[in-house]
Design a protein around this motif. Sequence first.
Motif, PDB file in Angstrom:
ATOM      1  N   ARG A  74       0.812  -1.217   0.000  1.00  0.00           N
ATOM      2  CA  ARG A  74       0.000   0.000   0.000  1.00  0.00           C
ATOM      3  C   ARG A  74       0.848   1.272   0.000  1.00  0.00           C
ATOM      4  NH1 ARG A  74      -3.096  -3.810   1.133  1.00  0.00           N
ATOM      5  NH2 ARG A  74      -5.354  -3.767   1.008  1.00  0.00           N
ATOM      6  N   ASN A  77       1.262   2.590  -3.981  1.00  0.00           N
ATOM      7  CA  ASN A  77       0.325   3.584  -4.526  1.00  0.00           C
ATOM      8  C   ASN A  77      -0.160   4.557  -3.457  1.00  0.00           C
ATOM      9  OD1 ASN A  77      -1.290   1.827  -3.153  1.00  0.00           O
ATOM     10  ND2 ASN A  77      -2.703   1.428  -4.823  1.00  0.00           N
ATOM     11  N   LEU A  79      -1.628   4.323  -0.631  1.00  0.00           N
ATOM     12  CA  LEU A  79      -2.827   4.197   0.192  1.00  0.00           C
ATOM     13  C   LEU A  79      -2.414   4.405   1.642  1.00  0.00           C
ATOM     14  CD1 LEU A  79      -4.708   1.148  -1.376  1.00  0.00           C
ATOM     15  CD2 LEU A  79      -5.225   3.566  -1.607  1.00  0.00           C
ATOM     16  N   ARG A 103      -3.367  11.147  -7.903  1.00  0.00           N
ATOM     17  CA  ARG A 103      -4.564  10.559  -8.480  1.00  0.00           C
ATOM     18  C   ARG A 103      -4.294  10.193  -9.947  1.00  0.00           C
ATOM     19  NH1 ARG A 103      -8.209  14.645  -8.132  1.00  0.00           N
ATOM     20  NH2 ARG A 103      -8.045  14.544  -5.878  1.00  0.00           N
ATOM     21  N   ARG A 106      -2.365   7.013  -9.978  1.00  0.00           N
ATOM     22  CA  ARG A 106      -3.196   5.839  -9.679  1.00  0.00           C
ATOM     23  C   ARG A 106      -4.086   5.488 -10.860  1.00  0.00           C
ATOM     24  NH1 ARG A 106      -5.182   7.935  -3.830  1.00  0.00           N
ATOM     25  NH2 ARG A 106      -3.501   7.110  -2.538  1.00  0.00           N
ATOM     26  N   ARG A 107      -4.485   6.502 -11.612  1.00  0.00           N
ATOM     27  CA  ARG A 107      -5.400   6.236 -12.731  1.00  0.00           C
ATOM     28  C   ARG A 107      -4.672   5.629 -13.923  1.00  0.00           C
ATOM     29  NH1 ARG A 107      -9.494  11.397 -13.038  1.00  0.00           N
ATOM     30  NH2 ARG A 107     -10.633  10.900 -11.128  1.00  0.00           N
ATOM     31  N   SER A 111      -2.580  -0.416 -11.230  1.00  0.00           N
ATOM     32  CA  SER A 111      -3.894  -0.958 -10.910  1.00  0.00           C
ATOM     33  C   SER A 111      -3.706  -1.904  -9.740  1.00  0.00           C
ATOM     34  CB  SER A 111      -4.459  -1.693 -12.103  1.00  0.00           C
ATOM     35  OG  SER A 111      -3.542  -2.683 -12.512  1.00  0.00           O
ATOM     36  N   MET A 112      -4.809  -2.338  -9.159  1.00  0.00           N
ATOM     37  CA  MET A 112      -4.674  -3.157  -7.956  1.00  0.00           C
ATOM     38  C   MET A 112      -5.738  -4.256  -7.937  1.00  0.00           C
ATOM     39  SD  MET A 112      -4.033  -1.621  -4.193  1.00  0.00           S
ATOM     40  CE  MET A 112      -3.495  -2.608  -2.813  1.00  0.00           C
ATOM     41  N   PHE A 114      -7.516  -7.092  -5.267  1.00  0.00           N
ATOM     42  CA  PHE A 114      -7.659  -7.213  -3.816  1.00  0.00           C
ATOM     43  C   PHE A 114      -7.986  -8.637  -3.385  1.00  0.00           C
ATOM     44  CE2 PHE A 114      -8.276  -2.863  -4.856  1.00  0.00           C
ATOM     45  CZ  PHE A 114      -7.709  -2.173  -3.813  1.00  0.00           C
ATOM     46  N   LEU A 131     -14.005   0.002 -14.601  1.00  0.00           N
ATOM     47  CA  LEU A 131     -13.931   1.018 -13.548  1.00  0.00           C
ATOM     48  C   LEU A 131     -12.873   2.087 -13.834  1.00  0.00           C
ATOM     49  CD1 LEU A 131     -14.886   1.975 -10.754  1.00  0.00           C
ATOM     50  CD2 LEU A 131     -13.058   0.637  -9.760  1.00  0.00           C
ATOM     51  N   ILE A 134     -13.895   4.496 -16.509  1.00  0.00           N
ATOM     52  CA  ILE A 134     -15.050   5.270 -16.039  1.00  0.00           C
ATOM     53  C   ILE A 134     -14.585   6.343 -15.058  1.00  0.00           C
ATOM     54  CG2 ILE A 134     -17.144   5.165 -14.626  1.00  0.00           C
ATOM     55  CD1 ILE A 134     -17.759   2.450 -15.843  1.00  0.00           C
ATOM     56  N   VAL A 135     -13.662   5.961 -14.162  1.00  0.00           N
ATOM     57  CA  VAL A 135     -13.145   6.931 -13.202  1.00  0.00           C
ATOM     58  C   VAL A 135     -12.391   8.044 -13.931  1.00  0.00           C
ATOM     59  CG1 VAL A 135     -11.442   7.247 -11.371  1.00  0.00           C
ATOM     60  CG2 VAL A 135     -13.031   5.341 -11.263  1.00  0.00           C
ATOM     61  N   ARG A 179     -10.475  -6.100 -14.424  1.00  0.00           N
ATOM     62  CA  ARG A 179     -10.579  -4.678 -14.075  1.00  0.00           C
ATOM     63  C   ARG A 179      -9.194  -4.041 -14.025  1.00  0.00           C
ATOM     64  NH1 ARG A 179     -13.208  -2.968  -8.349  1.00  0.00           N
ATOM     65  NH2 ARG A 179     -11.421  -4.088  -7.500  1.00  0.00           N
ATOM     66  N   ALA A 180      -8.230  -4.785 -13.442  1.00  0.00           N
ATOM     67  CA  ALA A 180      -6.873  -4.243 -13.356  1.00  0.00           C
ATOM     68  C   ALA A 180      -6.249  -4.119 -14.747  1.00  0.00           C
ATOM     69  CB  ALA A 180      -6.013  -5.128 -12.468  1.00  0.00           C
TER      70      ALA A 180
ATOM     71  N   GLU B 244     -12.460  -2.461   1.911  1.00  0.00           N
ATOM     72  CA  GLU B 244     -11.670  -2.874   0.757  1.00  0.00           C
ATOM     73  C   GLU B 244     -12.224  -2.255  -0.527  1.00  0.00           C
ATOM     74  OE1 GLU B 244     -11.320  -6.999  -0.348  1.00  0.00           O
ATOM     75  OE2 GLU B 244      -9.179  -6.970   0.029  1.00  0.00           O
ATOM     76  N   ALA B 251      -7.613   3.276  -4.928  1.00  0.00           N
ATOM     77  CA  ALA B 251      -6.490   2.774  -5.730  1.00  0.00           C
ATOM     78  C   ALA B 251      -6.698   3.052  -7.209  1.00  0.00           C
ATOM     79  CB  ALA B 251      -6.308   1.282  -5.492  1.00  0.00           C
ATOM     80  N   PHE B 252      -7.965   3.116  -7.635  1.00  0.00           N
ATOM     81  CA  PHE B 252      -8.205   3.407  -9.046  1.00  0.00           C
ATOM     82  C   PHE B 252      -8.341   4.905  -9.298  1.00  0.00           C
ATOM     83  CE2 PHE B 252      -8.883  -1.088  -9.182  1.00  0.00           C
ATOM     84  CZ  PHE B 252      -8.437  -1.437 -10.443  1.00  0.00           C
ATOM     85  N   GLY B 253      -8.012   5.708  -8.280  1.00  0.00           N
ATOM     86  CA  GLY B 253      -7.893   7.142  -8.487  1.00  0.00           C
ATOM     87  C   GLY B 253      -9.200   7.913  -8.478  1.00  0.00           C
ATOM     88  N   GLN B 258     -16.391  11.414  -6.459  1.00  0.00           N
ATOM     89  CA  GLN B 258     -16.715  10.138  -7.118  1.00  0.00           C
ATOM     90  C   GLN B 258     -16.926   9.043  -6.078  1.00  0.00           C
ATOM     91  OE1 GLN B 258     -13.276   9.948  -9.740  1.00  0.00           O
ATOM     92  NE2 GLN B 258     -14.605  10.046 -11.535  1.00  0.00           N
ATOM     93  N   LYS B 262     -20.446   7.446  -6.213  1.00  0.00           N
ATOM     94  CA  LYS B 262     -20.408   6.179  -6.944  1.00  0.00           C
ATOM     95  C   LYS B 262     -20.195   4.983  -6.044  1.00  0.00           C
ATOM     96  CE  LYS B 262     -19.163   8.045 -11.318  1.00  0.00           C
ATOM     97  NZ  LYS B 262     -18.372   8.037 -12.507  1.00  0.00           N
TER      98      LYS B 262
END
Lengths: 348, 346
Positions: A74, A77, A79, A103, A106-107, A111-112, A114, A131, A134-135, A179-180, B244, B251-253, B258, B262
């Motif tokens: 962690r 990135n 966290l 940010r 991270r974008r 990627s992560m 879990f 995701l 979209i983010v 997703r990652a 989590e 983690a995805f920013g 958001q 979301k």
Amino acid sequence: MSKNPMISIRNLYKIFGDTPDKMMELVRAGIGKEELLEAHGHVLGLQDINVDMQEGETTVVMGLSGSGKSTLIRHINRLIDPTAGEVLIQGDNVLEYDSDRLRAMRRSQMSMVFQHFALLPHRNVLENVALAPIVRGDPSESYDPEARHWLERVGLAGYEDHYPHQLSGGMQQRVGIARALTSNAPIMLMDEAFSALDPLIRTDMQDLLLELQNELAKTIVFISHDLDEALKLADHLVILKDGLVVQQDEPQHILLNPQDDYVVDFIADINRARVLRVRSIMDPISQDSFVGDVDQEASLEDVIALTGGDTSGMYRVTRAGAVVGQLDLKALVRALVRTKASDTRRAF
Amino acid sequence: MAFYDKLIESLGLADWCSNEASTGPVSMADLLKQTQGDDSAADTSFWDTPFPSLDELNAACSAIPKTRSVTDGVENSFLSIKDPLKTVLDPITQPLSWALDGSMWLFEALPWFVVIPIFLLVVYWATRSLALVGFVGVSFLFMAFIDHYLPAIQTLSIIFVCTSFSVVLGVPIGILMSRSRSMRRALVPILDMLQTLPTFVYLIPLIFLFSVTESKLYGIAIILYAIVPVIRLTDLGIRLVDKEVLEAAHAFGMTDRQKLFKVQIPLALPNIMAGVNQTIMMSLAMVVIASLVSAPGLGVLVLRGIRNLELGVGLVAGLGIVLLAVLLDRVTKAALARVNAAQKQQ
């Protein structure tokens, strides 16, 4: 090493408690983990971590629970912020990033995945896979084919409109991996990604990851408490104990040259024949009569199957057809015996 | 003679007492004493020692204020801030009056054969259950049949407006609470007080602040009482969001905004809906008490039953309230179950 590290962790410390900065001075002065907890009520989570993670390789950080491995990943990135030290991504110190820059990193950079999947329960599988775009705010036309592609790649084509709770654990983690991958980031952080799965499904997922990794060559940081898993996936293995790096090296090298009793105990129960490769125990070529040829990446188990249990004789070791060394079957049998910490036999 | 005379004398306060004699209101006990020519205090036994309360000390030393002065003080200080408070609160709360009056007008102006089908459609949309639609339909027809349609519709209108206000105000407050520890520390005692304060006590200061002819008077009383669960459960729901999942959002920013819209609010929705259900139930409880301050609806009939000892009127109206409560509870619970099913985790 000639390769360039994608992620470098330098002199990283993490202290949990109310006044970590004050405690940092004590730690630098040499106070131990136990004393810090008893006398000052602070937990020394990580101490003096130095790890280089090479581009395109899988670095597995392994240790028992409480060893600080999840804390360590962690930090990459951010966290979690460290108490002292540096985290360099391609030479850039992540700790100097402001929140916008962080940010953005991270974008696009990492990627992560879990342990408990962490999918959004109110979004369908396709929206979960997408995701990251979209983010980022990408239009749906641009990410939709990409998300479908990765979903198909992890073997879940046709599940686009399902919701996470309708899938089994293994399938949910496939969504997590898709997703990652859809984020297209060069770095993938995997926090005990397969630990919550059944053994058979876990093996499937490990094979899937190896297959994807052969194709994509991402920089993967994988956290695990399972040594078999670590040995299977790792290009570089970091063993963590109580927040300290006990030993880090190529997995084969650690197996043959454990640094201390802790590592010896750690590797005591694994199937050495399956994990060790011919290249790790071969000798330079010195004679010319051979029983046969083996590839240097063959496991000792493969060789034993090949000889049918006969332990006399000498094999020629090849890499892509070229001769690189010889394998004495007596050395093979010796290598199957557990190594002690004091052993200093050369492995390469 | 009073019990503490000697104490006052021995402390040397006698002069101060007679000089500073307060002119508090005369109490009933004083009047009785005067007429009876009381002189028995001197030989009061040790066993009967009175507690040195304000009234008792005042009997010995008139410079000490009576208890009556304390309640007078509270009253006076409230009256002195009443006018500035009113100039601030009046315009702020005016939209509530408009909403209550407007909704009441609309519900009353539409004929029954329009309102009841609309209700049934809303119930179907929220629950997708024909059985519930049938139950609601039968209940309404029954209430209309025994001429309780108008008060029932008035009660529903009040609950509709008050619940809407509670949600619009309560959800953001709950979100703030979940985000800041100090905010929570400040709000929890207030919420506890709102929930435990006897319901009539809300009405007392409100009657002083607003005219009984204004509908916001009962609106505020209902909202103050009913807003608590939606705040609490919003706060709880957001804090219960899987750490989590939140970490994944991080983690995805995702930006904070958001994350809130979301992840946190959608995942807290089942809890928020449970809070709305509780809020509706509590406003229904309060709407009866609010009939004391001119809130129309079934509560008025219950009040009439008590006031005029019209047993039947009170009981039938009470039954109507129970029926409304069951309806609202079933419908909101069914809607909640739908939300839950849509995002049940593993």
